[in-house]
Design an enzyme around this catalytic site. Structure first.
Site, PDB file in Angstrom:
ATOM      1  CG  HIS A   1      39.053  69.070  43.174  1.00  0.00           C
ATOM      2  ND1 HIS A   1      39.480  68.780  41.901  1.00  0.00           N
ATOM      3  CD2 HIS A   1      40.126  69.592  43.810  1.00  0.00           C
ATOM      4  CE1 HIS A   1      40.760  69.137  41.767  1.00  0.00           C
ATOM      5  NE2 HIS A   1      41.176  69.620  42.919  1.00  0.00           N
TER       6      HIS A   1
ATOM      7  CB  SER B   1      43.891  67.967  38.436  1.00  0.00           C
ATOM      8  OG  SER B   1      42.813  68.341  39.245  1.00  0.00           O
TER       9      SER B   1
HETATM   10  O1  PNS Z   1      44.520  73.223  42.801  1.00  0.00           O
HETATM   11  P1  PNS Z   1      45.865  73.818  43.114  1.00  0.00           P
HETATM   12  O2  PNS Z   1      46.659  74.036  41.866  1.00  0.00           O
HETATM   13  O3  PNS Z   1      46.631  73.027  44.139  1.00  0.00           O
HETATM   14  O4  PNS Z   1      45.561  75.261  43.766  1.00  0.00           O
HETATM   15  C1  PNS Z   1      46.616  76.125  44.084  1.00  0.00           C
HETATM   16  C2  PNS Z   1      46.076  77.531  44.437  1.00  0.00           C
HETATM   17  C3  PNS Z   1      45.237  78.096  43.317  1.00  0.00           C
HETATM   18  C4  PNS Z   1      45.249  77.456  45.690  1.00  0.00           C
HETATM   19  C5  PNS Z   1      47.328  78.419  44.693  1.00  0.00           C
HETATM   20  O5  PNS Z   1      48.207  78.286  43.619  1.00  0.00           O
HETATM   21  C6  PNS Z   1      46.985  79.893  44.841  1.00  0.00           C
HETATM   22  O6  PNS Z   1      46.508  80.299  45.872  1.00  0.00           O
HETATM   23  N1  PNS Z   1      47.231  80.680  43.762  1.00  0.00           N
HETATM   24  C7  PNS Z   1      46.974  82.098  43.721  1.00  0.00           C
HETATM   25  C8  PNS Z   1      48.269  82.911  43.811  1.00  0.00           C
HETATM   26  C9  PNS Z   1      48.675  83.093  45.264  1.00  0.00           C
HETATM   27  O7  PNS Z   1      47.954  83.646  46.065  1.00  0.00           O
HETATM   28  N2  PNS Z   1      49.884  82.588  45.597  1.00  0.00           N
HETATM   29  C10 PNS Z   1      50.403  82.637  46.939  1.00  0.00           C
HETATM   30  C11 PNS Z   1      49.841  81.478  47.763  1.00  0.00           C
HETATM   31  S1  PNS Z   1      50.184  81.690  49.485  1.00  0.00           S
END
Ligand code: PNS
Length: 171
Positions: free
Chosen positions: A25, A136
């Site tokens: 990250h 993670s």
């Molecule tokens: O570190 P991660 O867990 O891979 O991050 C994932 C993240 C937070 C980027 C994704 O889960 C996200 O955007 N979550 C918010 C909810 C959302 O918008 N979902 C639709 C994605 S197109």
């Protein structure tokens, strides 16, 4: 470290669970900070992947401490849809890190969905190949089985993980 031409006026959002933040990250944050005049590292409030190891406050605090060297990086959090958050803070671009080709498959549909919802583009930055296997979830698994994770996380994060283990009465 990086010699990029900054993209003028753009505000990038780098979203994630950051549970915990890893050196992978931090590598993406360093690259984004070199390209975009302003970068918001945005911690999702409820990671989709079960109950978090670190609280939201802890994840934000670790990120703040790890990114304090960058004057153009700030740390925030969001709940709900990333597309709504991007619109709310009037960000121009979403930044995502890619480690391996398989990351791209899901990221591509996220990028299309976010563009469809908020007319925002996603830019992918490839993290250094030395972090291609660092995630993670794997860090937590190795740590909880007493493995050495010092190479994969910032010192600040390692200390917080050790503290968490002590608080739980384990080694
Ligand atoms: O570190 P991660 O867990 O891979 O991050 C994932 C993240 C937070 C980027 C994704 O889960 C996200 O955007 N979550 C918010 C909810 C959302 O918008 N979902 C639709 C994605 S197109």
């Amino acid at each position: 470290m990086h010699n990029h031409l900054k993209i003028p006026q753009s505000h990038a959002v780098y979203p994630g669970s950051f549970d915990p933040p890893t050196n992978g990250h931090l590598d993406v944050i360093a690259r984004a900070a070199a390209i975009f005049p302003s970068v918001t590292v945005a911690v999702v409030v409820n990671p989709q992947k079960g109950s978090p190891f670190f609280t939201l406050d802890e994840r934000e605090e670790m990120l703040r401490r790890c990114t304090s060297v960058y004057t153009n990086v700030s740390v925030a959090h969001f709940r709900g849809l990333l597309a709504d958050y991007v619109r709310r803070i009037a960000a121009d671009v979403i930044v995502k890190g890619l480690r391996v080709v398989s990351d791209f498959e899901s990221e591509m549909s996220f990028a299309h969905m976010n563009r469809s919802l908020a007319n925002v583009d996603t830019m992918f930055l490839m993290s250094d190949s030395s972090y291609s296997f660092v995630s993670s979830s794997l860090i937590k698994e190795v740590f909880l089985q007493e493995g050495d994770i010092a190479k994969y996380v910032p010192d600040v994060v390692l200390a917080c993980m050790q503290q968490k283990r002590l608080a739980h009465g384990r080694k």
